[in-house]
Write an enzyme that holds these catalytic residues in place. Structure first.
Site, PDB file in Angstrom:
ATOM      1  N   HIS A   1       0.972  -1.310  -0.053  1.00 33.44           N
ATOM      2  CA  HIS A   1       0.055  -0.117  -0.120  1.00 33.44           C
ATOM      3  C   HIS A   1       0.699   1.206  -0.118  1.00 33.44           C
ATOM      4  O   HIS A   1       0.611   2.322   0.648  1.00 33.44           O
ATOM      5  CB  HIS A   1      -0.758   0.139   1.088  1.00 33.44           C
ATOM      6  CG  HIS A   1      -2.157  -0.844   1.012  1.00 33.44           C
ATOM      7  ND1 HIS A   1      -3.248  -0.716   0.405  1.00 33.44           N
ATOM      8  CD2 HIS A   1      -2.326  -2.078   1.613  1.00 33.44           C
ATOM      9  CE1 HIS A   1      -4.080  -1.449   0.369  1.00 33.44           C
ATOM     10  NE2 HIS A   1      -3.480  -2.654   0.981  1.00 33.44           N
TER      11      HIS A   1
ATOM     12  N   ASP B   1       2.682   2.110  -3.370  1.00 35.91           N
ATOM     13  CA  ASP B   1       2.826   2.169  -4.674  1.00 35.91           C
ATOM     14  C   ASP B   1       1.983   3.622  -5.080  1.00 35.91           C
ATOM     15  O   ASP B   1       2.563   4.435  -5.578  1.00 35.91           O
ATOM     16  CB  ASP B   1       2.555   1.248  -5.704  1.00 35.91           C
ATOM     17  CG  ASP B   1       1.224   0.462  -5.487  1.00 35.91           C
ATOM     18  OD1 ASP B   1       0.400   0.742  -4.412  1.00 35.91           O
ATOM     19  OD2 ASP B   1       0.801  -0.439  -6.281  1.00 35.91           O
TER      20      ASP B   1
ATOM     21  N   SER C   1      -2.775 -10.890  -7.790  1.00 34.40           N
ATOM     22  CA  SER C   1      -3.048  -9.829  -8.982  1.00 34.40           C
ATOM     23  C   SER C   1      -3.660 -10.509 -10.103  1.00 34.40           C
ATOM     24  O   SER C   1      -2.984 -10.350 -11.199  1.00 34.40           O
ATOM     25  CB  SER C   1      -1.621  -9.274  -9.373  1.00 34.40           C
ATOM     26  OG  SER C   1      -1.331  -8.249  -8.646  1.00 34.40           O
TER      27      SER C   1
ATOM     28  N   ASP D   1       1.530  -3.827  -9.771  1.00 26.22           N
ATOM     29  CA  ASP D   1       0.900  -5.189 -10.103  1.00 26.22           C
ATOM     30  C   ASP D   1       1.493  -5.116 -11.866  1.00 26.22           C
ATOM     31  O   ASP D   1       1.843  -6.295 -12.372  1.00 26.22           O
ATOM     32  CB  ASP D   1      -0.534  -5.635 -10.114  1.00 26.22           C
ATOM     33  CG  ASP D   1      -0.834  -5.427  -8.415  1.00 26.22           C
ATOM     34  OD1 ASP D   1      -0.075  -5.173  -7.713  1.00 26.22           O
ATOM     35  OD2 ASP D   1      -1.806  -5.456  -8.169  1.00 26.22           O
TER      36      ASP D   1
ATOM     37  N   SER E   1     -10.389 -11.674  -1.099  1.00 25.72           N
ATOM     38  CA  SER E   1     -10.520 -10.320  -1.021  1.00 25.72           C
ATOM     39  C   SER E   1     -11.017  -9.604  -2.260  1.00 25.72           C
ATOM     40  O   SER E   1     -10.514  -9.528  -3.254  1.00 25.72           O
ATOM     41  CB  SER E   1      -8.945  -9.675  -0.894  1.00 25.72           C
ATOM     42  OG  SER E   1      -8.777  -8.555  -1.323  1.00 25.72           O
TER      43      SER E   1
HETATM   44  P1  NG1 Z   1      -3.830  -6.666  -5.368  1.00 23.84           P
HETATM   45  O1  NG1 Z   1      -5.167  -6.178  -4.865  1.00 23.84           O
HETATM   46  O2  NG1 Z   1      -3.031  -7.542  -4.550  1.00 23.84           O
HETATM   47  O3  NG1 Z   1      -3.689  -6.780  -6.752  1.00 23.84           O
HETATM   48  C1  NG1 Z   1      -3.390  -4.080  -4.924  1.00 23.84           C
HETATM   49  C2  NG1 Z   1      -3.260  -2.949  -5.858  1.00 23.84           C
HETATM   50  C3  NG1 Z   1      -1.614  -2.426  -5.926  1.00 23.84           C
HETATM   51  C4  NG1 Z   1      -0.935  -2.494  -4.409  1.00 23.84           C
HETATM   52  C5  NG1 Z   1      -1.535  -3.437  -3.419  1.00 23.84           C
HETATM   53  C6  NG1 Z   1      -1.276  -3.149  -2.151  1.00 23.84           C
HETATM   54  C7  NG1 Z   1      -4.254  -2.918  -7.797  1.00 23.84           C
HETATM   55  C8  NG1 Z   1      -4.491  -3.534  -9.462  1.00 23.84           C
HETATM   56  N1  NG1 Z   1      -3.546  -3.414  -7.192  1.00 23.84           N
HETATM   57  O4  NG1 Z   1      -3.159  -5.082  -5.243  1.00 23.84           O
HETATM   58  O5  NG1 Z   1      -1.113  -1.768  -6.779  1.00 23.84           O
HETATM   59  O6  NG1 Z   1      -1.444  -0.937  -3.937  1.00 23.84           O
HETATM   60  O7  NG1 Z   1      -3.008  -3.315  -3.699  1.00 23.84           O
HETATM   61  O8  NG1 Z   1       0.169  -2.975  -1.664  1.00 23.84           O
HETATM   62  O9  NG1 Z   1      -5.257  -2.116  -7.452  1.00 23.84           O
END
Ligand code: NG1
Length: 519
Positions: free
Chosen positions: A64, A66, A164, A209, A251
């Site tokens: 959290h 980026d 992701s 991601d 999630s």
């Molecule tokens: P996830 O939900 O694990 O794909 C999301 C965000 C990342 C980053 C992480 C937390 C998207 C596509 N990805 O990842 O950019 O913020 O949460 O570190 O929203």
């Protein structure tokens, strides 16, 4: 932006292509590609012309941050999504999925009309890719695909698990489309525009991601910087194995974004503005800063020039400055509006997802101090992790340092950022008890997966123990849904999707690629 371009392979020698992408030319993987090509032919009556593939990822550290402009340290995993593509002539894009349970849909090719939907269909991500590619290439070029397309998707990245799957889908679809357009594309540019694509679907995505999905490399983790996107190689220490374990709690990021993911983005932006204001910026200037990174200099200066740490991190005494300036646990909307001199509706105008968060927080407020403390302290752990990997220390000492940082990261996600959940905390505790040196949630959190650092020689025993103590015991104690498991004479229960998809060791995998299937 220059840099490496997306790799384009010609399919003539499939085993060779597979070996370059996956490290070995396993028959099972070759069969997956031929099944995909056959599935496309069966569904659309002609052969596909290109294939895009892009992997999921596991974030080793830097959660959290980026979207607050700070570098992160993920690696691509072997599981990926592949998208076969070919021309159609009815002006529509037909999207099908090789796996059962996914609706088949089609959409028109006017990018301006795309993704304006409130449902959470998986095809929205393909639409978002189409829109993103149309925005990236010149309009004349784009006309080559507006005559219509057929697309077939097959994904291996578990959904809603923090690995992701959405980026793997968006990126593989974008690569398939770019293949059709025949353009040579720098990886960093694809990473940049695909990160924007996810915003069309309603998440305020950071960019990690897509960057690692496109720019990953076999055998290497990567330090990913933003604005502009660029990466540095991070060779992992010998004997370090990262084991991914799914908490089996989904999630659902797009569905719960107003309360969780997007809410954190809003809280961090408010924390940025308030810190800026308290550090002497005018209200206009404070509100114009969008990431905590953009007020880092002011935070460091407030601590005094002699104590300031290296740029790119806010640590120790500087965190005290943040703690003191953001002295309330919770800030309510009227108070923030008075301090900032403008309404939050005005501040977030034009961004529907963020405005919804403002509405949701009306009754319980925003936790600005804890969110900022997480972001600054987590951002500082990322270069420490890389430095430990790069150091000349004995391998075991390096592992212990990485583990220490991972544990701190989990505690911060749990306590300050509140993006963990009971199941993830239990899985982390079970993993530590089963021999992990360090363990943490990975990805957005609120469910999904953990990543644990395990010594190579301990991996087998570790996986066996976690299977028993978290999964089998979890079903027996009714903490995990019986619907996800079937009876097994050996362990008592086994997950319906197979153990290899629930808990597995992952070496760093390769990034996105285009396969030219034309003879
Ligand atoms: P996830 O939900 O694990 O794909 C999301 C965000 C990342 C980053 C992480 C937390 C998207 C596509 N990805 O990842 O950019 O913020 O949460 O570190 O929203």
């Amino acid at each position: 932006m220059a840099g490496a371009t997306v790799q384009v392979y010609h399919i003539q020698d499939l085993p060779h292509v597979i070996e370059s992408l996956y490290g070995s030319a396993d028959k099972e993987v070759c069969d997956r590609f031929t099944t995909m090509i056959r599935g496309f032919e069966n569904r659309f009556g002609k052969a596909p012309e290109f294939l895009g593939r892009s992997p999921g990822r596991v974030n080793l550290i830097g959660e959290h941050i980026d979207y607050m402009g700070y570098a992160v340290l993920p690696m691509a995993i072997r599981q990926d999504t592949i998208v076969a593509i070919g021309r159609a002539d009815d002006g529509r894009v037909h999207v099908s999925n090789l796996r059962p349970g996914f609706s088949e849909e089609d959409f028109g090719t006017n990018p301006d009309e795309l993704v304006a939907r409130t449902d959470h269909s998986w095809v929205n991500y393909v639409m978002a890719s189409f829109k993103g590619v149309c925005g990236y290439v010149p309009a004349e070029k784009c006309q080559q695909i507006t005559t219509g397309l057929n697309m077939m998707v097959e994904g291996q990245v578990p959904q809603g698990s923090g690995l992701s799957s959405s980026a793997a889908l968006v990126c593989s679809a974008a690569l398939a489309l770019l293949g059709m357009l025949g353009v040579t594309v720098p990886q960093a540019e694809v990473a940049q525009f695909t990160a924007e694509c996810e915003k069309f679907v309603g998440t305020e995505s950071g960019g990690m991601d897509q960057a690692i999905s496109i720019m990953g490399e076999l055998g290497l983790a990567k330090l990913v910087h933003f604005n502009p996107i660029r990466t540095e190689d991070v060779p992992l220490p010998e004997g370090a194995i990262f084991v991914i374990a799914n908490s089996l709690t989904e999630s659902a990021k797009a569905v719960s974004a107003d309360r969780q993911y997007n809410m954190r983005v809003v809280e961090c932006r408010l924390a940025t503005a308030l810190l800026g204001l308290k550090l002497g910026l005018s209200p206009e200037e404070a509100v114009s800063r969008r990431t905590l990174r953009e007020v880092e200099d002011e935070v460091r200066a407030a601590q005094g020039p002699t104590l300031g740490g290296p740029k790119g991190s806010v640590t120790g005494a500087e965190l005290e400055v943040v703690r003191k300036l953001l002295d309330q646990e919770v800030y309510m909307q009227p108070q923030l509006e008075q301090l900032l001199g403008l309404s939050l509706e005005h501040m977030f105008a034009g961004n529907a997802s963020q405005l919804r968060c403002v509405g949701v927080a009306r009754d319980f407020g925003f936790k600005l101090r804890d969110r900022a403390l997480h972001v600054f302290s987590e951002a500082a752990r990322v270069p420490e992790f890389k430095a430990a990997c790069d150091s000349n220390a004995p391998a075991d000492q390096k592992l212990l340092e990485l583990a220490r940082l991972m544990d701190l990261s989990h505690a911060s996600c749990r306590d300050l950022y509140e993006c963990s959940c009971e199941e993830l905390d239990t899985l982390v505790a079970v993993s530590k008890a089963a021999g992990a040196l360090g363990s943490r949630l990975t990805g957005a959190g609120w469910g999904g997966c953990t990543v644990s650092l395990v010594r190579q020689e301990d991996v087998e025993g570790f996986i066996t123990k976690v299977k028993q103590e978290y999964y089998v015991a979890g079903v027996n104690d009714k903490k995990l849904s019986e619907r996800l498991f079937e009876r097994d004479s050996k362990d008592g229960w086994r997950p319906i999707i197979g153990w290899e998809n629930v808990i597995f060791a992952s070496p760093p995998g390769s990034g996105g690629a285009i396969l030219d299937l034309r003879k």
